[in-house]
Every structure is written in structure tokens, then in C-alpha cells.
Scaffold this motif. Structure first.
Motif, PDB file in Angstrom:
ATOM      1  N   ALA A 125       0.708  -1.112   0.022  1.00  0.00           N
ATOM      2  CA  ALA A 125       0.005   0.006   0.074  1.00  0.00           C
ATOM      3  C   ALA A 125       0.678   1.180  -0.192  1.00  0.00           C
ATOM      4  O   ALA A 125       0.482   2.402  -0.473  1.00  0.00           O
ATOM      5  CB  ALA A 125      -0.924  -0.097   1.218  1.00  0.00           C
ATOM      6  N   LEU A 126       2.114   1.159   0.239  1.00  0.00           N
ATOM      7  CA  LEU A 126       2.983   2.357   0.318  1.00  0.00           C
ATOM      8  C   LEU A 126       3.188   2.887  -0.927  1.00  0.00           C
ATOM      9  O   LEU A 126       3.970   3.837  -1.283  1.00  0.00           O
ATOM     10  CB  LEU A 126       4.429   2.122   1.158  1.00  0.00           C
ATOM     11  CG  LEU A 126       4.215   1.782   2.561  1.00  0.00           C
ATOM     12  CD1 LEU A 126       5.610   1.425   3.033  1.00  0.00           C
ATOM     13  CD2 LEU A 126       3.569   3.055   3.282  1.00  0.00           C
ATOM     14  N   TYR A 127       3.210   2.024  -2.072  1.00  0.00           N
ATOM     15  CA  TYR A 127       3.494   2.215  -3.441  1.00  0.00           C
ATOM     16  C   TYR A 127       2.277   2.921  -4.239  1.00  0.00           C
ATOM     17  O   TYR A 127       1.029   2.499  -3.940  1.00  0.00           O
ATOM     18  CB  TYR A 127       4.075   0.939  -4.246  1.00  0.00           C
ATOM     19  CG  TYR A 127       5.183   0.470  -3.270  1.00  0.00           C
ATOM     20  CD1 TYR A 127       6.373   0.847  -3.286  1.00  0.00           C
ATOM     21  CD2 TYR A 127       4.839  -1.051  -2.770  1.00  0.00           C
ATOM     22  CE1 TYR A 127       7.347   0.201  -2.583  1.00  0.00           C
ATOM     23  CE2 TYR A 127       5.880  -1.603  -2.157  1.00  0.00           C
ATOM     24  CZ  TYR A 127       7.086  -0.870  -1.910  1.00  0.00           C
ATOM     25  OH  TYR A 127       8.190  -1.647  -1.286  1.00  0.00           O
ATOM     26  N   PRO A 128       2.595   3.641  -5.347  1.00  0.00           N
ATOM     27  CA  PRO A 128       1.331   4.202  -6.024  1.00  0.00           C
ATOM     28  C   PRO A 128       1.103   3.233  -7.085  1.00  0.00           C
ATOM     29  O   PRO A 128       1.869   2.174  -7.552  1.00  0.00           O
ATOM     30  CB  PRO A 128       1.900   5.625  -6.459  1.00  0.00           C
ATOM     31  CG  PRO A 128       3.467   5.171  -6.635  1.00  0.00           C
ATOM     32  CD  PRO A 128       3.967   4.284  -5.464  1.00  0.00           C
ATOM     33  N   ILE A 138      12.182 -11.429   5.907  1.00  0.00           N
ATOM     34  CA  ILE A 138      11.145 -10.655   5.367  1.00  0.00           C
ATOM     35  C   ILE A 138       9.976 -11.256   5.721  1.00  0.00           C
ATOM     36  O   ILE A 138       9.688 -12.417   5.549  1.00  0.00           O
ATOM     37  CB  ILE A 138      11.472 -10.601   3.807  1.00  0.00           C
ATOM     38  CG1 ILE A 138      12.459 -10.123   3.278  1.00  0.00           C
ATOM     39  CG2 ILE A 138      10.272 -10.088   2.952  1.00  0.00           C
ATOM     40  CD1 ILE A 138      12.779 -10.064   1.832  1.00  0.00           C
ATOM     41  N   GLN A 139       9.022 -10.508   6.262  1.00  0.00           N
ATOM     42  CA  GLN A 139       7.740 -11.137   6.347  1.00  0.00           C
ATOM     43  C   GLN A 139       6.780 -10.432   5.658  1.00  0.00           C
ATOM     44  O   GLN A 139       6.545  -9.251   5.390  1.00  0.00           O
ATOM     45  CB  GLN A 139       7.097 -10.415   7.972  1.00  0.00           C
ATOM     46  CG  GLN A 139       5.738 -11.066   8.309  1.00  0.00           C
ATOM     47  CD  GLN A 139       5.193  -9.987   9.415  1.00  0.00           C
ATOM     48  OE1 GLN A 139       3.934 -10.022   9.258  1.00  0.00           O
ATOM     49  NE2 GLN A 139       6.035  -9.843  10.523  1.00  0.00           N
ATOM     50  N   LEU A 140       6.147 -11.450   4.918  1.00  0.00           N
ATOM     51  CA  LEU A 140       5.116 -11.111   3.661  1.00  0.00           C
ATOM     52  C   LEU A 140       3.986 -10.756   4.369  1.00  0.00           C
ATOM     53  O   LEU A 140       3.203 -11.672   4.790  1.00  0.00           O
ATOM     54  CB  LEU A 140       5.020 -12.237   2.661  1.00  0.00           C
ATOM     55  CG  LEU A 140       4.163 -12.190   1.366  1.00  0.00           C
ATOM     56  CD1 LEU A 140       4.837 -10.661   0.720  1.00  0.00           C
ATOM     57  CD2 LEU A 140       4.233 -13.175   0.400  1.00  0.00           C
ATOM     58  N   ARG A 141       3.436  -9.491   4.534  1.00  0.00           N
ATOM     59  CA  ARG A 141       2.450  -9.047   5.295  1.00  0.00           C
ATOM     60  C   ARG A 141       1.233  -8.631   4.364  1.00  0.00           C
ATOM     61  O   ARG A 141       1.071  -7.237   4.538  1.00  0.00           O
ATOM     62  CB  ARG A 141       2.628  -8.214   6.413  1.00  0.00           C
ATOM     63  CG  ARG A 141       1.610  -7.809   7.388  1.00  0.00           C
ATOM     64  CD  ARG A 141       2.188  -6.766   8.328  1.00  0.00           C
ATOM     65  NE  ARG A 141       1.002  -6.688   9.339  1.00  0.00           N
ATOM     66  CZ  ARG A 141      -0.058  -5.728   9.337  1.00  0.00           C
ATOM     67  NH1 ARG A 141       0.082  -4.984   8.252  1.00  0.00           N
ATOM     68  NH2 ARG A 141      -0.805  -5.661  10.321  1.00  0.00           N
ATOM     69  N   GLU A 142       0.802  -9.221   3.537  1.00  0.00           N
ATOM     70  CA  GLU A 142      -0.228  -8.871   2.466  1.00  0.00           C
ATOM     71  C   GLU A 142      -1.639  -9.431   2.738  1.00  0.00           C
ATOM     72  O   GLU A 142      -2.076 -10.394   2.104  1.00  0.00           O
ATOM     73  CB  GLU A 142       0.145  -8.768   0.769  1.00  0.00           C
ATOM     74  CG  GLU A 142       1.865  -8.122   0.821  1.00  0.00           C
ATOM     75  CD  GLU A 142       1.889  -6.649   1.099  1.00  0.00           C
ATOM     76  OE1 GLU A 142       0.814  -5.938   0.682  1.00  0.00           O
ATOM     77  OE2 GLU A 142       2.832  -6.222   1.567  1.00  0.00           O
ATOM     78  N   ALA A 192      -2.400 -15.061  -5.317  1.00  0.00           N
ATOM     79  CA  ALA A 192      -1.388 -13.903  -5.493  1.00  0.00           C
ATOM     80  C   ALA A 192      -0.316 -14.153  -4.254  1.00  0.00           C
ATOM     81  O   ALA A 192       0.876 -13.596  -4.572  1.00  0.00           O
ATOM     82  CB  ALA A 192      -2.213 -12.611  -5.492  1.00  0.00           C
ATOM     83  N   LEU A 193      -0.705 -14.288  -3.209  1.00  0.00           N
ATOM     84  CA  LEU A 193       0.372 -14.338  -1.959  1.00  0.00           C
ATOM     85  C   LEU A 193       1.170 -15.575  -2.163  1.00  0.00           C
ATOM     86  O   LEU A 193       2.425 -15.233  -2.483  1.00  0.00           O
ATOM     87  CB  LEU A 193      -0.607 -14.530  -0.723  1.00  0.00           C
ATOM     88  CG  LEU A 193       0.237 -14.167   0.555  1.00  0.00           C
ATOM     89  CD1 LEU A 193       0.584 -12.781   0.723  1.00  0.00           C
ATOM     90  CD2 LEU A 193      -0.522 -14.637   1.810  1.00  0.00           C
ATOM     91  N   ALA A 194       0.783 -16.544  -2.674  1.00  0.00           N
ATOM     92  CA  ALA A 194       1.710 -17.638  -3.216  1.00  0.00           C
ATOM     93  C   ALA A 194       2.568 -17.274  -4.251  1.00  0.00           C
ATOM     94  O   ALA A 194       3.590 -17.861  -4.201  1.00  0.00           O
ATOM     95  CB  ALA A 194       0.742 -18.928  -3.309  1.00  0.00           C
ATOM     96  N   ILE A 211       5.605 -15.841   6.133  1.00  0.00           N
ATOM     97  CA  ILE A 211       4.206 -15.392   5.637  1.00  0.00           C
ATOM     98  C   ILE A 211       3.311 -15.009   7.025  1.00  0.00           C
ATOM     99  O   ILE A 211       3.270 -15.855   7.794  1.00  0.00           O
ATOM    100  CB  ILE A 211       3.515 -16.693   4.961  1.00  0.00           C
ATOM    101  CG1 ILE A 211       4.418 -17.287   3.924  1.00  0.00           C
ATOM    102  CG2 ILE A 211       2.587 -16.295   4.307  1.00  0.00           C
ATOM    103  CD1 ILE A 211       5.006 -16.397   2.904  1.00  0.00           C
ATOM    104  N   ASN A 212       2.954 -13.966   6.742  1.00  0.00           N
ATOM    105  CA  ASN A 212       1.881 -13.576   7.952  1.00  0.00           C
ATOM    106  C   ASN A 212       0.902 -14.177   8.133  1.00  0.00           C
ATOM    107  O   ASN A 212      -0.158 -14.210   7.343  1.00  0.00           O
ATOM    108  CB  ASN A 212       1.669 -12.128   7.741  1.00  0.00           C
ATOM    109  CG  ASN A 212       1.183 -11.247   9.018  1.00  0.00           C
ATOM    110  OD1 ASN A 212      -0.358 -11.671   9.257  1.00  0.00           O
ATOM    111  ND2 ASN A 212       1.524 -10.457   9.798  1.00  0.00           N
TER     112      ASN A 212
END
Length: 216
Positions: free
Chosen positions: A10-13, A38-42, A49-51, A72-73
Motif C-alpha cells: 500500500a506504500l506504493y502508487p 522478510i515478513q510477507l504481510r499482505e 496472489a500471495l503464493a 508468511i503472515n
């Protein structure tokens, strides 16, 4: 000092596709810099898509022989499906317990995963200490700005110090309002590492390109 980066597309445009592409580019940079975790927190992404993102990051880690570990979160199913290194859990009663995540992995003939957990009180920390987790993210240490809301008050360095003592020998990573300037104070309070979202993005370029500058 352990560095634990947390994603937030969400930080990216841009469009959803552009946000995911930016996330992958940023995380690839973290992998090249040997960020420890790295924690993948989406959380809002569909499982497929997450996979897909997880598999791409794991492929990069493997191809570059990076020591970075991907967690993975709150989705042990995605972690198992992609052979990610671990899972991050919350301390919510509704969350799976570390023991349940271990059981899932064992029943699927997978190695026991790395598990980190978020804690917000000393009671959370004391409970996590008995659950055989690999690390605890204690938050928020400092005041944390929230979009369109009042800032979330920080618990302070004294509470971080108490959490580190209560957690021992499990390492604590300081999370919440951590900046380049206050990292030394977190380490002095007993934290083994630091965790964050904005901290590790391009606005904190020196953190990612010169890890030696962060050593106590």
C-alpha cells in the motif's frame, strides 16, 4: 543486529499490478542486502496472489544463495504450499498457536518452520516464551503514526527492556516507530534486532545499503 523487514504494498502508487511489482522489486533489494527476515504481510491478497509473490521471492533467495528467510503472515497454509521458511503469528486468541503450526507442518511431512510472534504486553511475552517461538516482535516501542487516526502511543524503552528480560532466551525485535536514530537505544535496552515497514523502504536507504552503520 537482526534486521526484520515487513512488506506493505500500500506504500506504493499505481494499480494493483504496479504495487505488487514494486513490492517484489523492494524485497529483491532486501534479499540482495542479506536482510535477515522478510515478513510477507499482505493480508488482503487472495491466496493465489500471495503464493505467487512468495514463490518469486523464494526463487530469488535460492538463486542468490542469500541468507534471508521468508515468513508468511498468519498463513501457514501458504507457507507450506510454497516451502517458505516460516510463519509470523499474532498473539490474538483467534490465531493459530505455534504448536498448531508445528503440527500442521509435521503432518504435511515438512520441517518445523521458523515462527515469530507479535506481542504487545508483558503477559503476551511471557506466554510466547512458553510456546517455543523463534523470536518475538514487541510493539509499539515508540509512538506510531496511523493514517487518518491519532498516533498509537509507544510503550517506551523501559517496557522494551522488561520485555527482553521476560522473553530471555528468546530474542526480541523492537517494532513500532523505530528509526535510524533510535535503533541504538533499542539495542541498549536488550533488543536483538529491529523490525519495521517504513524503516526498510527506500526512504531509509542507508539502512539497506550500509548495514555496518547500524551496528552498536
Amino acid at each position: 543486529m537482526i534486521r526484520y523487514a515487513i512488506t506493505n504494498r500500500a506504500l506504493y502508487p499505481g494499480s494493483e499490478q504496479e504495487k505488487q511489482a514494486a513490492l517484489l522489486a523492494e524485497a529483491t533489494r532486501w534479499i540482495a542486502d542479506h536482510i535477515d527476515y522478510i515478513q510477507l504481510r499482505e493480508k488482503d491478497l487472495p491466496a493465489a496472489a500471495l503464493a505467487t509473490i512468495a514463490r518469486k521471492l523464494l526463487q530469488t533467495i535460492n538463486l542468490t544463495a542469500s541468507p534471508t528467510r521468508l515468513l508468511i503472515n498468519s498463513r501457514p497454509d501458504i507457507a507450506l504450499a510454497t516451502n517458505a521458511h516460516g510463519v509470523h503469528l499474532s498473539s490474538s486468541p483467534a490465531e493459530l498457536t505455534p504448536a498448531q503450526v508445528d503440527d500442521l507442518s509435521i503432518s504435511a511431512n515438512h520441517p518445523v518452520p521458523l515462527i515469530t510472534i507479535s506481542c504487545h504486553t508483558l503477559a503476551d511475552v511471557q506466554r510466547a516464551r512458553t510456546e517455543n517461538v523463534d523470536a518475538i516482535l514487541f510493539a509499539p516501542v515508540f509512538e506510531k503514526p496511523l493514517p487518518n487516526q491519532q498516533p498509537l502511543p509507544g510503550q517506551g524503552l523501559d517496557q522494551l527492556r522488561a520485555a527482553c528480560l521476560a522473553a530471555a532466551p528468546i530474542p526480541i525485535y523492537a517494532l513500532g516507530g523505530v528509526t535510524l536514530k533510535n535503533i541504538p537505544s533499542c539495542l541498549e535496552a536488550g533488543a536483538t534486532g529491529i523490525a519495521g515497514i517504513r524503516l526498510f523502504h527506500r526512504s531509509a536507504e542507508s539502512l539497506l545499503t550500509s548495514p555496518k552503520s547500524l551496528m552498536p
